[in-house]
Design a protein around this motif. Sequence first.
Motif, PDB file in Angstrom:
ATOM      1  N   ALA A   1     -28.240  -7.818 -21.290  1.00  0.00           N
ATOM      2  CA  ALA A   1     -26.870  -7.898 -20.795  1.00  0.00           C
ATOM      3  C   ALA A   1     -26.776  -8.654 -19.481  1.00  0.00           C
ATOM      4  O   ALA A   1     -26.023  -8.296 -18.585  1.00  0.00           O
ATOM      5  N   GLY A   2     -27.558  -9.719 -19.343  1.00  0.00           N
ATOM      6  CA  GLY A   2     -27.397 -10.645 -18.222  1.00  0.00           C
ATOM      7  C   GLY A   2     -26.270 -11.606 -18.564  1.00  0.00           C
ATOM      8  O   GLY A   2     -25.503 -11.368 -19.498  1.00  0.00           O
ATOM      9  N   PRO A   3     -26.142 -12.701 -17.804  1.00  0.00           N
ATOM     10  CA  PRO A   3     -25.032 -13.637 -18.052  1.00  0.00           C
ATOM     11  C   PRO A   3     -24.994 -14.157 -19.497  1.00  0.00           C
ATOM     12  O   PRO A   3     -23.912 -14.225 -20.088  1.00  0.00           O
ATOM     13  N   ALA A   4     -26.156 -14.507 -20.077  1.00  0.00           N
ATOM     14  CA  ALA A   4     -26.161 -15.042 -21.436  1.00  0.00           C
ATOM     15  C   ALA A   4     -25.718 -13.976 -22.438  1.00  0.00           C
ATOM     16  O   ALA A   4     -24.881 -14.225 -23.308  1.00  0.00           O
ATOM     17  N   GLY A   5     -26.291 -12.793 -22.307  1.00  0.00           N
ATOM     18  CA  GLY A   5     -25.972 -11.718 -23.248  1.00  0.00           C
ATOM     19  C   GLY A   5     -24.521 -11.285 -23.139  1.00  0.00           C
ATOM     20  O   GLY A   5     -23.848 -11.070 -24.148  1.00  0.00           O
ATOM     21  N   MET A   6     -24.033 -11.160 -21.906  1.00  0.00           N
ATOM     22  CA  MET A   6     -22.633 -10.765 -21.722  1.00  0.00           C
ATOM     23  C   MET A   6     -21.705 -11.815 -22.332  1.00  0.00           C
ATOM     24  O   MET A   6     -20.743 -11.477 -23.029  1.00  0.00           O
TER      25      MET A   6
ATOM     26  N   GLN B   1     -15.285 -23.609 -34.142  1.00  0.00           N
ATOM     27  CA  GLN B   1     -15.339 -24.492 -32.977  1.00  0.00           C
ATOM     28  C   GLN B   1     -16.627 -25.285 -32.975  1.00  0.00           C
ATOM     29  O   GLN B   1     -17.641 -24.828 -33.490  1.00  0.00           O
ATOM     30  N   ASP B   2     -16.573 -26.482 -32.349  1.00  0.00           N
ATOM     31  CA  ASP B   2     -17.784 -27.315 -32.388  1.00  0.00           C
ATOM     32  C   ASP B   2     -18.675 -27.121 -31.158  1.00  0.00           C
ATOM     33  O   ASP B   2     -19.791 -27.616 -31.130  1.00  0.00           O
ATOM     34  N   GLY B   3     -18.205 -26.428 -30.135  1.00  0.00           N
ATOM     35  CA  GLY B   3     -19.049 -26.136 -28.976  1.00  0.00           C
ATOM     36  C   GLY B   3     -19.306 -27.316 -28.067  1.00  0.00           C
ATOM     37  O   GLY B   3     -20.100 -27.211 -27.129  1.00  0.00           O
ATOM     38  N   GLU B   4     -18.632 -28.453 -28.325  1.00  0.00           N
ATOM     39  CA  GLU B   4     -18.923 -29.657 -27.519  1.00  0.00           C
ATOM     40  C   GLU B   4     -18.548 -29.460 -26.047  1.00  0.00           C
ATOM     41  O   GLU B   4     -19.235 -29.969 -25.170  1.00  0.00           O
ATOM     42  N   ALA B   5     -17.468 -28.751 -25.791  1.00  0.00           N
ATOM     43  CA  ALA B   5     -17.044 -28.551 -24.401  1.00  0.00           C
ATOM     44  C   ALA B   5     -18.130 -27.809 -23.622  1.00  0.00           C
ATOM     45  O   ALA B   5     -18.491 -28.189 -22.506  1.00  0.00           O
ATOM     46  N   GLN B   6     -18.686 -26.754 -24.251  1.00  0.00           N
ATOM     47  CA  GLN B   6     -19.739 -25.979 -23.586  1.00  0.00           C
ATOM     48  C   GLN B   6     -20.985 -26.851 -23.370  1.00  0.00           C
ATOM     49  O   GLN B   6     -21.610 -26.798 -22.313  1.00  0.00           O
TER      50      GLN B   6
ATOM     51  N   GLU C   1     -22.155 -18.155 -24.652  1.00  0.00           N
ATOM     52  CA  GLU C   1     -20.869 -18.397 -25.303  1.00  0.00           C
ATOM     53  C   GLU C   1     -21.067 -19.207 -26.584  1.00  0.00           C
ATOM     54  O   GLU C   1     -20.503 -18.884 -27.632  1.00  0.00           O
ATOM     55  N   LEU C   2     -21.928 -20.238 -26.505  1.00  0.00           N
ATOM     56  CA  LEU C   2     -22.225 -21.058 -27.682  1.00  0.00           C
ATOM     57  C   LEU C   2     -22.788 -20.207 -28.818  1.00  0.00           C
ATOM     58  O   LEU C   2     -22.357 -20.323 -29.969  1.00  0.00           O
ATOM     59  N   ALA C   3     -23.749 -19.358 -28.486  1.00  0.00           N
ATOM     60  CA  ALA C   3     -24.380 -18.539 -29.514  1.00  0.00           C
ATOM     61  C   ALA C   3     -23.353 -17.574 -30.127  1.00  0.00           C
ATOM     62  O   ALA C   3     -23.324 -17.384 -31.347  1.00  0.00           O
ATOM     63  N   GLY C   4     -22.495 -17.015 -29.269  1.00  0.00           N
ATOM     64  CA  GLY C   4     -21.452 -16.111 -29.765  1.00  0.00           C
ATOM     65  C   GLY C   4     -20.511 -16.835 -30.718  1.00  0.00           C
ATOM     66  O   GLY C   4     -20.139 -16.306 -31.774  1.00  0.00           O
TER      67      GLY C   4
ATOM     68  N   ALA D   1     -18.244 -13.461 -29.085  1.00  0.00           N
ATOM     69  CA  ALA D   1     -18.215 -12.946 -30.459  1.00  0.00           C
ATOM     70  C   ALA D   1     -17.142 -11.869 -30.612  1.00  0.00           C
ATOM     71  O   ALA D   1     -16.410 -11.837 -31.605  1.00  0.00           O
ATOM     72  N   ARG D   2     -17.040 -11.007 -29.618  1.00  0.00           N
ATOM     73  CA  ARG D   2     -16.051  -9.919 -29.677  1.00  0.00           C
ATOM     74  C   ARG D   2     -14.630 -10.484 -29.685  1.00  0.00           C
ATOM     75  O   ARG D   2     -13.771 -10.011 -30.424  1.00  0.00           O
TER      76      ARG D   2
END
Lengths: 456, 371
Positions: free
Chosen positions: A13-18, A338-343, A322-325, A24-25
Amino acid sequence: MSDSIRDLIVIGAGPAGMAAALAARRRGLDVLLLDEQPDVGGQIYRSITTTDAQRQRILGPDYSHGETLAQAVKAAGVEHWPGTAVWQVDTDKTVHALRGGANHHIAAKALVIATGAMERPFPVPGWTLPGVMTAGAGQILLKNAALVPSAPVVLAGCGPLLYLLAAQYLRAGVKIQAILDTADGTDWRLAIRHATALLAGWGYVRKGLGLLREIKAAGVPFHQGVEQLRIEGAGADAAEAVAFTRRGQAHRIACGLVLLHQGVVPNNQVTWSLRARHHWDDKQLSWVPTCDDWGQTSLPGIYVAGDGAGIGGALVAELQGELAGIAVANALGQGTCQDGEAQRARIRQHLAIRPFLNQQYRPRDAFRIPADEVIVCRCEEVTAGSIRAQVALGCSGPNQTKSFSRCGMGPCQGRQCGLTVTEVIAQATGLPPSDVGYYRIRPPLKSLTLAQLASE
Amino acid sequence: MNASSDALVVGGGLQGLSSAFQLARRGYRVRLLEAEYCGRHASGVNAGGVRTLGRHLAEIPLALAAREQLWHHLEELLGDTCGFVPSGQLQVAENEADERKARERVALLQSHGFGHERWVDAQQVRELVPSISPHVVGGIWADRDGYALPYRVVTAYRLAAQRLGVDILESTAVQRVERCGSLWRAHTPHGTFEAPWLVNTAGAWAWEIAAQAGDPVPMEPGGLMLMVTQRVAPFVQPVLGAMGRPLSFKQFDNGTVLIGGGLRCEADAAQRHAPVDLTRLPRSARTVIDLFPHLTQISIARAWAGIEGFMPDEIPVIGPGAAAPQVVHAFGFSAHGFELSPIVGCIVADLIDRGQSTLPIEAFRLDRFAV
């Protein structure tokens, strides 16, 4: 205890996990977020939800940024299990975890592994003595319990965390006897080659320079180009002094507390245990799980986000999460695809500085591949010389060192020696680290007692 | 490069290394082909029990010969102690049913003239293992048994064989063997090797080699798990087993406790991998804390698995091939081949050198499964 099948389990639950859990939520997924700490935040935002203004001032504005994310996670309805230790993960995406003394076996359609980074081993003579700890451990004490050393300390090593901790200690009134910079030293010609990157990553550079200014202003002696670092005190069974050379000149500083740090590396225990594909990164001098541009590993439906996917820092971790979610939501047909390009564009922007940082803070060979008498595996007290002797007997990889000498088989499961063992064998055999390989990581990934296992 | 040899040994586990070593001692030029590295699977990662206790009747003469002629003299033979500790092995009886079974077993062995297993009562058990739970009523004791360090044994055999000129090729997987005229031919990614004799000690993969040599057998690969705890103060000397439930248990001199005993798991022989699944091990954990309640809060440091070949009747195949000449098989040890390996090398070498073994190996014939 068996639980119902989840859309997504996020480990860490660090930045990536959060960020993964949140993304996803928000797309309607049923998300379970598991973490060992009492609350969200991970290492970088450790205790973020309970830290008062005074400590936030000491820890700085980057730390406070985590609070926004933590609050969003809580508000979004992510199910969060704090105090939960994951001890086995199966390729079918079942997670086995211990929570409040009870075992849970939870199945999911997808996993995001966001187990972050750990400190690179710093095997120098005397690094196992009482009175020597890592800068990361020093920072955990500060964040968790507002504990700071009462006696003067010496900080030795390289990397942003070392300077950050120095600044945080100064703000907390800790006396720093000296900072010993062990990096290869800035080659400004190289820095100029990275000029564009420096400009792109100016925010990071400014922060770094700010920290250094703060340290200089406090009048802390700062020694650059430190070589042959060792901690003395073996006779007394505790650290008594730090000795080193600088421009060929020998130095010695008497002190009882030394904090060592030479950067962080991905914590890959989970992905190694799953036998996901990994590759050796020559720039970061560490293993990295091989992922697609969503963070998906070689195992379908299992993603890695954050420093565990290669060191990028907290903001990159958040974007990767966020990308993984989003990827998991896309795969499950939830939310707008979504294509995730912005991230990805923002990740590229943040990573622009990395080649410079990797160069700037590259730990010297001598501090990664130590001399024969230096202990490599602290749990089983195996020296670099012993590993080299094993190579002479026909040992060609880290898994054989385990069989030869129990190296890497202690309670830390090789976390504190794995990289060193790979590099020592690579040097001794003349093979690249990618051919030497890494330990096979086996469960339990976290401590599990016989009673806890028997209670199944 | 491809110098001629008298025998090709397929598989660098203990059976193969021991066979190669004994053949070299008898003057044979031996080449050993190993798919990964020597001792990578069952041979290097097993529990290391030097156990004659509780063996199948047919295995007892071999197990006793291995222990008395070899294990207690390994240092003279190989120049390394192999970490052998003659700690004794004790199989505990936890209730009346166990006791009855144990007494019957001892009587059966005595009727065959074997006195190496003897009944000890509750008092004697407590003298041997003072920390054991009071519910234990007795046990079977084999005082000259013990344990050794598996990978150290592998390495000692490998180095001893190499000193005698055995050519060991690691990362050299045998893809196929065939008989061509008066020679065996082994195809590998690193070339083709030939020799008059073939020794099949390919462990969990031995059935493939046997089938290619014309000797199909009902062998199955399987995984076997072990776990080891953190270090604890010394509390047990002998290796322990239990009459009524699967257990193999020992404390090393560094304080860690090794827990195993027939803990099967899946094995992917093609991928050469057996994934450890701790969720299958609660029963072993329970057995251990039943016998030693003070271990309840001890942490498991690590679990692992090795891949082994299992026969339907759980005793190995040791002997010449049935179809083709000049092939000797030694495989399918079904998770208890470690103790036998020193003597198996002698048997294989004798079969090749003298056409027979002085030990009774009739029960291990390859064609015992033929319909």
